[in-house]
Design an enzyme around this catalytic site. Structure first.
Site, mmCIF file in Angstrom:
data_model
loop_
_atom_site.group_PDB
_atom_site.id
_atom_site.type_symbol
_atom_site.label_atom_id
_atom_site.label_comp_id
_atom_site.label_asym_id
_atom_site.label_seq_id
_atom_site.Cartn_x
_atom_site.Cartn_y
_atom_site.Cartn_z
ATOM 1 N N LEU A 1 -6.254 6.493 -0.735
ATOM 2 C CA LEU A 1 -6.324 5.640 -0.282
ATOM 3 C C LEU A 1 -8.473 5.240 -0.128
ATOM 4 O O LEU A 1 -8.724 5.069 -0.479
ATOM 5 C CB LEU A 1 -5.918 5.446 1.445
ATOM 6 C CG LEU A 1 -6.294 4.334 1.812
ATOM 7 C CD1 LEU A 1 -5.124 3.968 2.538
ATOM 8 C CD2 LEU A 1 -7.482 5.062 2.983
ATOM 9 N N GLU B 1 0.658 1.506 12.478
ATOM 10 C CA GLU B 1 0.023 0.454 13.017
ATOM 11 C C GLU B 1 0.925 0.330 14.680
ATOM 12 O O GLU B 1 0.391 -0.142 15.073
ATOM 13 C CB GLU B 1 -0.550 -0.085 12.146
ATOM 14 C CG GLU B 1 -1.801 0.367 12.300
ATOM 15 C CD GLU B 1 -2.483 1.046 11.181
ATOM 16 O OE1 GLU B 1 -1.270 1.228 10.337
ATOM 17 O OE2 GLU B 1 -3.277 1.709 11.588
ATOM 18 N N LEU C 1 -11.052 -0.984 -1.787
ATOM 19 C CA LEU C 1 -10.546 -0.464 -0.158
ATOM 20 C C LEU C 1 -12.457 -0.398 0.668
ATOM 21 O O LEU C 1 -12.433 -0.611 1.677
ATOM 22 C CB LEU C 1 -9.461 0.420 -0.147
ATOM 23 C CG LEU C 1 -9.270 0.301 1.419
ATOM 24 C CD1 LEU C 1 -8.465 -1.096 2.227
ATOM 25 C CD2 LEU C 1 -8.132 1.579 2.200
ATOM 26 N N ASP D 1 7.767 -1.805 9.650
ATOM 27 C CA ASP D 1 7.125 -0.678 10.965
ATOM 28 C C ASP D 1 6.278 -0.260 9.596
ATOM 29 O O ASP D 1 6.113 0.709 9.235
ATOM 30 C CB ASP D 1 7.698 -0.406 11.636
ATOM 31 C CG ASP D 1 8.050 -0.781 12.147
ATOM 32 O OD1 ASP D 1 7.905 -1.390 13.610
ATOM 33 O OD2 ASP D 1 9.602 -1.083 12.409
ATOM 34 N N HIS E 1 -4.205 -5.917 11.097
ATOM 35 C CA HIS E 1 -4.757 -4.758 10.910
ATOM 36 C C HIS E 1 -6.433 -5.682 10.335
ATOM 37 O O HIS E 1 -6.774 -6.799 10.065
ATOM 38 C CB HIS E 1 -4.701 -4.214 9.090
ATOM 39 C CG HIS E 1 -5.147 -2.969 9.038
ATOM 40 N ND1 HIS E 1 -6.349 -2.809 8.692
ATOM 41 C CD2 HIS E 1 -5.147 -1.807 9.461
ATOM 42 C CE1 HIS E 1 -6.693 -1.829 8.370
ATOM 43 N NE2 HIS E 1 -5.956 -1.083 8.897
ATOM 44 N N MET F 1 0.834 -1.351 0.191
ATOM 45 C CA MET F 1 0.399 0.008 0.385
ATOM 46 C C MET F 1 0.531 1.253 0.303
ATOM 47 O O MET F 1 0.586 2.602 -0.692
ATOM 48 C CB MET F 1 -1.116 -0.008 1.289
ATOM 49 C CG MET F 1 -0.049 0.123 2.801
ATOM 50 S SD MET F 1 -1.309 0.061 3.816
ATOM 51 C CE MET F 1 -2.568 1.265 3.705
ATOM 52 N N ARG G 1 0.213 1.222 -3.875
ATOM 53 C CA ARG G 1 -1.311 1.564 -4.284
ATOM 54 C C ARG G 1 -1.423 2.711 -3.188
ATOM 55 O O ARG G 1 -2.806 3.960 -4.502
ATOM 56 C CB ARG G 1 -2.309 0.691 -3.581
ATOM 57 C CG ARG G 1 -3.252 0.786 -4.321
ATOM 58 C CD ARG G 1 -3.848 0.262 -5.311
ATOM 59 N NE ARG G 1 -4.924 0.343 -5.357
ATOM 60 C CZ ARG G 1 -5.413 1.365 -5.802
ATOM 61 N NH1 ARG G 1 -4.674 3.074 -6.038
ATOM 62 N NH2 ARG G 1 -7.027 2.051 -6.773
ATOM 63 N N TYR G 2 -0.941 3.795 -3.039
ATOM 64 C CA TYR G 2 -1.151 5.093 -2.093
ATOM 65 C C TYR G 2 0.064 6.241 -2.345
ATOM 66 O O TYR G 2 -0.314 7.001 -1.609
ATOM 67 C CB TYR G 2 -2.243 4.684 -0.895
ATOM 68 C CG TYR G 2 -3.211 3.542 -1.096
ATOM 69 C CD1 TYR G 2 -4.274 3.998 -1.715
ATOM 70 C CD2 TYR G 2 -3.199 2.939 -0.565
ATOM 71 C CE1 TYR G 2 -5.301 3.018 -1.645
ATOM 72 C CE2 TYR G 2 -4.198 1.965 0.171
ATOM 73 C CZ TYR G 2 -5.898 1.648 -0.927
ATOM 74 O OH TYR G 2 -6.775 0.831 -0.844
ATOM 75 N N GLU H 1 0.416 3.662 17.037
ATOM 76 C CA GLU H 1 -1.505 2.145 17.279
ATOM 77 C C GLU H 1 -0.546 1.922 18.437
ATOM 78 O O GLU H 1 -1.382 1.657 19.918
ATOM 79 C CB GLU H 1 -1.741 1.740 16.469
ATOM 80 C CG GLU H 1 -3.798 2.024 16.509
ATOM 81 C CD GLU H 1 -3.819 1.278 15.922
ATOM 82 O OE1 GLU H 1 -3.993 1.423 14.395
ATOM 83 O OE2 GLU H 1 -5.407 0.115 16.452
HETATM 84 C C1 LIG Z 1 -3.152 -6.145 6.092
HETATM 85 C C2 LIG Z 1 -3.309 -4.907 6.502
HETATM 86 C C3 LIG Z 1 -3.903 -4.175 6.544
HETATM 87 C C4 LIG Z 1 -5.510 -4.562 5.987
HETATM 88 C C5 LIG Z 1 -6.232 -5.780 5.489
HETATM 89 C C6 LIG Z 1 -6.336 -3.660 5.720
HETATM 90 C C7 LIG Z 1 -7.635 -3.146 5.195
HETATM 91 C C8 LIG Z 1 -8.479 -2.456 5.210
HETATM 92 N N1 LIG Z 1 -7.918 -0.450 6.105
HETATM 93 C C9 LIG Z 1 -8.861 0.201 5.958
HETATM 94 C C10 LIG Z 1 -8.508 1.615 5.835
HETATM 95 C C11 LIG Z 1 -7.359 2.772 6.617
HETATM 96 N N2 LIG Z 1 -6.018 1.866 6.523
HETATM 97 C C12 LIG Z 1 -5.132 2.684 6.702
HETATM 98 C C13 LIG Z 1 -3.767 2.348 7.280
HETATM 99 C C14 LIG Z 1 -3.710 1.952 6.856
HETATM 100 N N3 LIG Z 1 -3.735 -0.103 6.633
HETATM 101 C C15 LIG Z 1 -2.903 -1.036 6.450
HETATM 102 C C16 LIG Z 1 -2.818 -2.100 6.978
HETATM 103 C C17 LIG Z 1 -4.037 -2.536 5.651
HETATM 104 N N4 LIG Z 1 -5.350 -2.194 5.637
HETATM 105 C C18 LIG Z 1 -1.602 0.307 7.006
HETATM 106 C C19 LIG Z 1 -0.159 -0.650 7.211
HETATM 107 C C20 LIG Z 1 -1.706 1.108 7.054
HETATM 108 C C21 LIG Z 1 -0.752 2.781 7.584
HETATM 109 C C22 LIG Z 1 -0.064 2.922 6.599
HETATM 110 C C23 LIG Z 1 1.285 3.441 7.225
HETATM 111 O O1 LIG Z 1 1.760 3.650 8.214
HETATM 112 O O2 LIG Z 1 2.528 3.227 6.628
HETATM 113 C C24 LIG Z 1 -6.422 4.126 6.858
HETATM 114 C C25 LIG Z 1 -5.362 5.276 7.130
HETATM 115 C C26 LIG Z 1 -5.130 6.057 7.756
HETATM 116 C C27 LIG Z 1 -6.096 6.528 9.145
HETATM 117 O O3 LIG Z 1 -6.961 6.902 8.356
HETATM 118 O O4 LIG Z 1 -6.497 5.309 9.766
HETATM 119 C C28 LIG Z 1 -7.714 3.977 6.680
HETATM 120 C C29 LIG Z 1 -7.883 4.886 6.166
HETATM 121 C C30 LIG Z 1 -10.030 -0.544 5.453
HETATM 122 C C31 LIG Z 1 -11.228 0.170 4.862
HETATM 123 C C32 LIG Z 1 -9.958 -1.844 5.017
HETATM 124 C C33 LIG Z 1 -10.224 -2.490 4.748
HETATM 125 C C34 LIG Z 1 -11.317 -3.185 3.811
HETATM 126 FE FE LIG Z 2 -5.659 -0.236 6.235
#
Ligand SMILES: C=CC1=C(C)c2cc3[nH]c(cc4nc(cc5[nH]c(cc1n2)c(C)c5CCC(=O)O)C(CCC(=O)O)=C4C)c(C)c3C=C
Ligand SMILES: [Fe+2]
Ligand code: FES
Length: 411
Positions: free
Chosen positions: A67, A334, A73, A331, A254, A51, A140-141, A338
């Protein structure tokens, strides 16, 4: 009478080559470009899919905007183009603060480029028949975006009628349609736009010439399991010997919205497969639970939540807890924000609630990536059998088309 053959089929005198001079001998011994060295099937593009994350706080707005525009997503239907930007704009200041707190940006680009380059160096040695292996990262983003990676590949000599082999290697060990699925749909989109029949670089000879194959999931690969297990063992050593075996291992992944789980997404089962394999490798000594983090928005998400699990265990008197991020290989906010700042920082027991290091630059992990890639390159398989099957609740044409494309590749 001697038969006089026409000049064109007269046997040639055997060639006797002059002995090379000392300078020519030195030049001949110098590897020019490994393709000519091994006369194998290379070069091979090794493309890491993930991503991505903003490298600076200034990039957070663009990162969130892409994103929230991703229908794979966050499906917002026909309103995606309006609601996506609004949601991302509202969220930007909060997320910018989180990236500022972890050093001003996401380390994912640094780790991905390092892991991919190091893996390619190993592959050149253990898979000479597909060498040289050229590392690419497609996010991706965030930068480098999939489109930029594809253009770079074409500029480097892949495609454009010249063919070449490329492997899309997801860096999410467990497959979700919201993560790997989204990256593959994006890759397929740019392949159609840049190399497909109607693309600007179409050479008129056919429908794209790069042969793609996909490493789409690897939840229980022994090398991945070993890398996780070694990092867990290292952290367990920080607990006193008499309590070490009683530390509760809290695997944290996640979360997914329940709508995605109920659509039939493979991710929850694959995360559980990783956890079971790691626990088996650790001889099932410690008690453990799998919990889910990073829920966003008001809809129901898969639980139990990591933060409330920690609170509840502490309320029950269990203070030795070890958090293990299990669904991401480097890293990110999250883990660094978090888990470290919020969950551990606010637990009131930062001395006994700890977190296992992410895989990042682990040599065991990088060797695992190379072993996995080598088996894939020699398998003659375009993607896993699971890739060809859509979720029972999938209604996406994008999924249907991109899966059909990748599953039909002949490598
Ligand atoms: C295996 C990992 C991940 C899954 C499965 C995943 C699903 C998922 N995420 C969202 C919405 C958001 N994700 C955001 C950040 C984010 N997501 C992942 C991984 C997975 N997501 C990571 C590692 C990160 C952080 C990137 C980084 O720090 O470098 C965010 C943005 C942050 C925020 O606004 O909180 C969103 C929004 C959905 C809806 C989803 C499944 C459908
Ligand atoms: Fe996510
Ligand atoms: S949503 Fe899973 S295959 Fe389309």
């Amino acid at each position: 009478m001697a038969l006089r053959l026409p000049a064109a089929i007269r046997p040639l005198r055997p060639l006797t080559l002059a002995k090379p001079s000392a300078q020519q001998a030195r030049w001949l011994a110098t590897p020019v470009f490994p393709v000519t060295q091994n006369a194998g099937r290379g070069p091979t593009a090794m493309v890491f899919l993930n991503m991505g994350g903003p490298s600076t706080t200034d990039e957070v707005g663009d990162f969130l905007s892409r994103l929230f525009s991703d229908g794979d997503l966050i499906p917002l239907g026909r309103l995606q183009g309006y609601i996506g930007p609004l949601l991302s704009k509202r969220r930007t200041p909060k997320i910018q603060k989180q990236y500022a707190a972890i050093g001003g940006g996401s380390p994912i680009r640094k780790w991905s480029e390092h892991q991919c380059a190091e893996m390619c160096k190993i592959l050149d040695k253990i898979s000479p028949e597909t060498a040289p292996h050229k590392p690419y990262v497609a996010f991706r983003y965030a930068n480098p975006l999939t489109e930029d990676m594809y253009r770079q590949m074409l500029a480097d000599g892949f495609g454009n009628g010249r063919g070449g082999r490329a492997v899309a290697f997801t860096q999410y060990p467990q497959y979700s349609c919201s993560t790997t699925g989204s990256s593959l749909n994006e890759l397929w989109k740019w392949r159609q736009r840049l190399e497909g029949k109607a693309g600007p670089l179409d050479d008129g000879k056919g429908d794209g010439t790069i042969k793609w194959s996909v490493i789409d999931r690897w939840p229980a690969h022994p090398g991945l399991v070993e890398a996780f297990a070694q990092n867990i063992e290292a952290k367990l050593m920080e607990y006193p010997e008499e309590t070490r075996d009683k530390v509760v291992l809290l695997f944290s992944a996640h979360s997914l919205p329940m709508t995605v789980v109920n659509r039939g997404d493979p991710y929850p089962a694959e995360v559980a497969a990783t956890v079971h394999a790691v626990m088996q490798r650790l001889n099932n000594v410690n008690p453990w639970r799998l919990c889910w983090q990073s829920q966003v928005g008001p809809q129901p998400w898969l639980g139990p939540q990591t933060s409330s699990s920690v609170e509840n265990f502490i309320a029950k008197g269990q203070k030795d807890l070890l958090l293990i991020p299990i669904a991401f290989t480097s890293d990110h906010i999250e883990t660094l924000y978090e888990l470290d700042e919020e969950v551990i920082g606010e637990s009131g027991h930062a001395d006994t609630v700890k977190r296992v290091e992410s895989l990042n630059g682990s040599p065991v992990f990088i060797q695992a990536l190379a072993d996995l890639a080598k088996s894939h390159l020699g398998s003659g398989v375009a993607c896993s059998t699971q890739m060809g099957l859509r979720c029972p609740g999938c209604k996406s044409e994008r999924c249907a088309e991109s899966k059909k494309f990748f599953a039909s590749q002949r490598v």
